[in-house]
Design a protein around this motif. Structure first.
Motif, PDB file in Angstrom:
ATOM      1  N   LYS A   1       3.834   9.130   1.194  1.00  0.00           N
ATOM      2  CA  LYS A   1       4.611   8.086   1.874  1.00  0.00           C
ATOM      3  C   LYS A   1       5.122   7.062   0.868  1.00  0.00           C
ATOM      4  CE  LYS A   1       2.376   8.426   6.382  1.00  0.00           C
ATOM      5  NZ  LYS A   1       1.735   7.651   7.497  1.00  0.00           N
ATOM      6  N   GLN A   2       6.107   6.289   1.300  1.00  0.00           N
ATOM      7  CA  GLN A   2       6.636   5.233   0.445  1.00  0.00           C
ATOM      8  C   GLN A   2       5.700   4.033   0.430  1.00  0.00           C
ATOM      9  OE1 GLN A   2      10.650   4.442   1.951  1.00  0.00           O
ATOM     10  NE2 GLN A   2      11.500   5.732   0.341  1.00  0.00           N
ATOM     11  N   ARG A   3       5.785   3.286  -0.631  1.00  0.00           N
ATOM     12  CA  ARG A   3       5.023   2.044  -0.718  1.00  0.00           C
ATOM     13  C   ARG A   3       5.559   1.071   0.327  1.00  0.00           C
ATOM     14  NH1 ARG A   3       3.640  -0.291  -6.620  1.00  0.00           N
ATOM     15  NH2 ARG A   3       3.123   1.928  -6.770  1.00  0.00           N
ATOM     16  N   GLU A   4       4.634   0.391   1.017  1.00  0.00           N
ATOM     17  CA  GLU A   4       5.044  -0.531   2.070  1.00  0.00           C
ATOM     18  C   GLU A   4       4.344  -1.874   1.920  1.00  0.00           C
ATOM     19  OE1 GLU A   4       3.907   0.705   6.007  1.00  0.00           O
ATOM     20  OE2 GLU A   4       1.839   1.161   5.417  1.00  0.00           O
ATOM     21  N   LEU A   5       5.018  -2.907   2.381  1.00  0.00           N
ATOM     22  CA  LEU A   5       4.436  -4.240   2.357  1.00  0.00           C
ATOM     23  C   LEU A   5       3.338  -4.346   3.398  1.00  0.00           C
ATOM     24  CD1 LEU A   5       4.547  -7.241   1.394  1.00  0.00           C
ATOM     25  CD2 LEU A   5       6.126  -7.622   3.301  1.00  0.00           C
ATOM     26  N   VAL A   6       2.214  -4.903   2.993  1.00  0.00           N
ATOM     27  CA  VAL A   6       1.106  -5.173   3.907  1.00  0.00           C
ATOM     28  C   VAL A   6       1.155  -6.629   4.344  1.00  0.00           C
ATOM     29  CG1 VAL A   6      -1.397  -5.284   4.157  1.00  0.00           C
ATOM     30  CG2 VAL A   6      -0.346  -3.388   2.873  1.00  0.00           C
ATOM     31  N   ALA A   7       1.173  -7.542   3.368  1.00  0.00           N
ATOM     32  CA  ALA A   7       1.180  -8.969   3.668  1.00  0.00           C
ATOM     33  C   ALA A   7       1.637  -9.721   2.430  1.00  0.00           C
ATOM     34  CB  ALA A   7      -0.201  -9.444   4.095  1.00  0.00           C
ATOM     35  N   ALA A   8       2.189 -10.905   2.659  1.00  0.00           N
ATOM     36  CA  ALA A   8       2.637 -11.760   1.565  1.00  0.00           C
ATOM     37  C   ALA A   8       2.246 -13.193   1.873  1.00  0.00           C
ATOM     38  CB  ALA A   8       4.148 -11.656   1.386  1.00  0.00           C
ATOM     39  N   ILE A   9       2.036 -13.956   0.804  1.00  0.00           N
ATOM     40  CA  ILE A   9       1.697 -15.364   0.961  1.00  0.00           C
ATOM     41  C   ILE A   9       2.439 -16.163  -0.103  1.00  0.00           C
ATOM     42  CG2 ILE A   9      -0.415 -15.095  -0.444  1.00  0.00           C
ATOM     43  CD1 ILE A   9      -1.669 -17.267   1.398  1.00  0.00           C
ATOM     44  N   MET A  10       3.080 -17.246   0.347  1.00  0.00           N
ATOM     45  CA  MET A  10       3.816 -18.104  -0.565  1.00  0.00           C
ATOM     46  C   MET A  10       2.853 -19.096  -1.229  1.00  0.00           C
ATOM     47  SD  MET A  10       6.778 -16.863  -0.139  1.00  0.00           S
ATOM     48  CE  MET A  10       6.111 -15.305   0.387  1.00  0.00           C
ATOM     49  N   ARG A  11       3.330 -19.765  -2.256  1.00  0.00           N
ATOM     50  CA  ARG A  11       2.479 -20.702  -2.976  1.00  0.00           C
ATOM     51  C   ARG A  11       1.949 -21.793  -2.049  1.00  0.00           C
ATOM     52  NH1 ARG A  11       1.151 -21.943  -8.038  1.00  0.00           N
ATOM     53  NH2 ARG A  11       0.619 -24.114  -8.498  1.00  0.00           N
TER      54      ARG A  11
ATOM     55  N   ARG B   1       0.835  -1.190   0.000  1.00  0.00           N
ATOM     56  CA  ARG B   1       0.000   0.000   0.000  1.00  0.00           C
ATOM     57  C   ARG B   1       0.875   1.248   0.000  1.00  0.00           C
ATOM     58  NH1 ARG B   1      -2.658   0.022   6.127  1.00  0.00           N
ATOM     59  NH2 ARG B   1      -0.817   0.825   7.231  1.00  0.00           N
ATOM     60  N   GLN B   2       0.293   2.320  -0.522  1.00  0.00           N
ATOM     61  CA  GLN B   2       0.995   3.598  -0.561  1.00  0.00           C
ATOM     62  C   GLN B   2       0.023   4.716  -0.226  1.00  0.00           C
ATOM     63  OE1 GLN B   2       3.126   4.415  -4.208  1.00  0.00           O
ATOM     64  NE2 GLN B   2       4.462   5.855  -3.157  1.00  0.00           N
ATOM     65  N   ALA B   3       0.308   5.377   0.870  1.00  0.00           N
ATOM     66  CA  ALA B   3      -0.487   6.526   1.289  1.00  0.00           C
ATOM     67  C   ALA B   3       0.119   7.789   0.689  1.00  0.00           C
ATOM     68  CB  ALA B   3      -0.508   6.612   2.808  1.00  0.00           C
ATOM     69  N   PRO B   4      -0.677   8.852   0.554  1.00  0.00           N
ATOM     70  CA  PRO B   4      -0.158  10.095  -0.013  1.00  0.00           C
ATOM     71  C   PRO B   4       1.068  10.596   0.740  1.00  0.00           C
ATOM     72  CG  PRO B   4      -2.538  10.188   0.169  1.00  0.00           C
ATOM     73  CD  PRO B   4      -2.118   8.942   0.872  1.00  0.00           C
TER      74      PRO B   4
END
Length: 121
Positions: free
Chosen positions: A43-53, A38-41
């Protein structure tokens, strides 16, 4: 050509919930990790969540307990269930996926176009 298309964004009151979806399409041989950023006005883009296969997940600390990432490998899709939303969660949410287009091509990361989530106080 690989496309990631997000949906499900919108305006919600603080404390509410939203479910984001992202579907991959095009020439796809394999998909490994899928993520939401996500990227707020301003601000830098940041990781929210990740999921592996295989289903293992990783969350940013501020999202733990409130957000849940899941995926459907058959549908080439990833989802983000967001609850207890706060005004500071307001941002453009982007889908990201590691894709191998064909067995002969290298893996690369692709981005969706983003979907706006606005949380009102």
């Amino acid at each position: 050509q690989v496309l990631l298309v997000e949906s499900g964004g919108g305006v919600v009151q603080a404390g509410g919930s939203l479910r984001l979806s992202c579907a991959a399409s095009g020439t796809i041989f394999n998909i490994n990790d899928m993520s939401w950023y996500r990227q707020a006005p301003g601000k830098q883009r940041e990781l929210v969540a990740a999921i592996m296969r295989g289903g293992s997940t990783n969350y940013a600390d501020s999202m733990k307990g409130r957000f849940t990432i899941s995926r459907d490998n058959a549908k080439k899709s990833v989802y983000l269930q967001m609850s207890s939303l706060k005004p500071e969660d307001t941002a453009v949410y982007y889908c990201n996926a590691a894709v191998q287009p064909t067995a002969r091509l290298d893996w690369r990361y692709y981005w969706g176009q983003g979907t706006q989530v606005t949380v009102s106080s």
